[in-house]
Write an enzyme that holds these catalytic residues in place. Sequence first.
Site, PDB file in Angstrom:
ATOM      1  N   GLU A   1     -50.570 -48.465  64.680  1.00  0.00           N
ATOM      2  CA  GLU A   1     -51.376 -49.247  63.745  1.00  0.00           C
ATOM      3  C   GLU A   1     -50.728 -49.273  62.360  1.00  0.00           C
ATOM      4  O   GLU A   1     -50.697 -50.311  61.700  1.00  0.00           O
ATOM      5  CB  GLU A   1     -52.791 -48.668  63.620  1.00  0.00           C
TER       6      GLU A   1
ATOM      7  N   CYS B   1     -56.680 -43.166  64.705  1.00  0.00           N
ATOM      8  CA  CYS B   1     -57.044 -41.900  64.077  1.00  0.00           C
ATOM      9  C   CYS B   1     -57.748 -42.221  62.753  1.00  0.00           C
ATOM     10  O   CYS B   1     -57.798 -43.379  62.322  1.00  0.00           O
ATOM     11  CB  CYS B   1     -55.804 -41.042  63.837  1.00  0.00           C
TER      12      CYS B   1
ATOM     13  N   CYS C   1     -55.393 -43.951  60.175  1.00  0.00           N
ATOM     14  CA  CYS C   1     -55.203 -45.372  60.509  1.00  0.00           C
ATOM     15  C   CYS C   1     -56.480 -46.157  60.244  1.00  0.00           C
ATOM     16  O   CYS C   1     -56.425 -47.299  59.788  1.00  0.00           O
ATOM     17  CB  CYS C   1     -54.768 -45.528  61.966  1.00  0.00           C
TER      18      CYS C   1
ATOM     19  N   HIS D   1     -47.853 -44.010  63.241  1.00  0.00           N
ATOM     20  CA  HIS D   1     -48.670 -44.517  64.336  1.00  0.00           C
ATOM     21  C   HIS D   1     -48.449 -46.018  64.500  1.00  0.00           C
ATOM     22  O   HIS D   1     -48.013 -46.700  63.570  1.00  0.00           O
ATOM     23  CB  HIS D   1     -50.138 -44.218  64.074  1.00  0.00           C
TER      24      HIS D   1
END
Length: 165
Positions: free
Chosen positions: A88, A114, A117, A86
């Site tokens: 992040e 999410c 993260c 992801h």
Amino acid sequence: MIEGCDQMRPSWDEYFMAIAQVVASRSVCLRHKIGAVIVNRDRQILSTGYNGPPRGMKHCAERGGCIRETNGVASGTRQEYCFGLHAEQNAIVQAAREGIGLLGSALYCTYKPCSLCARMIVNAGINEVHFVADYPDDLTQTILTEGSVNCVKWDGPGSELGSST
């Protein structure tokens, strides 16, 4: 209006969100293009990241398609079943790779993180998350709240105070 300028200067939130959107444009994900920018208290950019595979690995288009799409994996579920990281995660990992501390920083992201993260954000010491679009992961808010991370949904220019969630 700034004296001598023909246009309004963007707020810091507008500026960093615009940068997150440009960072997202580098993504090779076939499903979602997501970007993240981490800034310190002095409004200096510390790191950026977009969703995509680890360095040197093939991306999904080179593999013939998205394995999540092929296998009917819904967005917001089974995040581990993907070749990519992801945005992040990539921003946090990039900062670590360069030896950049993130304690007390803020993250601007095109999507709400999410839950995985969110756990990384808490442990990295990021104090604030600004995001544009929601992500279908109900556990995220609990993790960010219990981790003392201020979460602000950003609705565009003029919404700098946003709605804390």
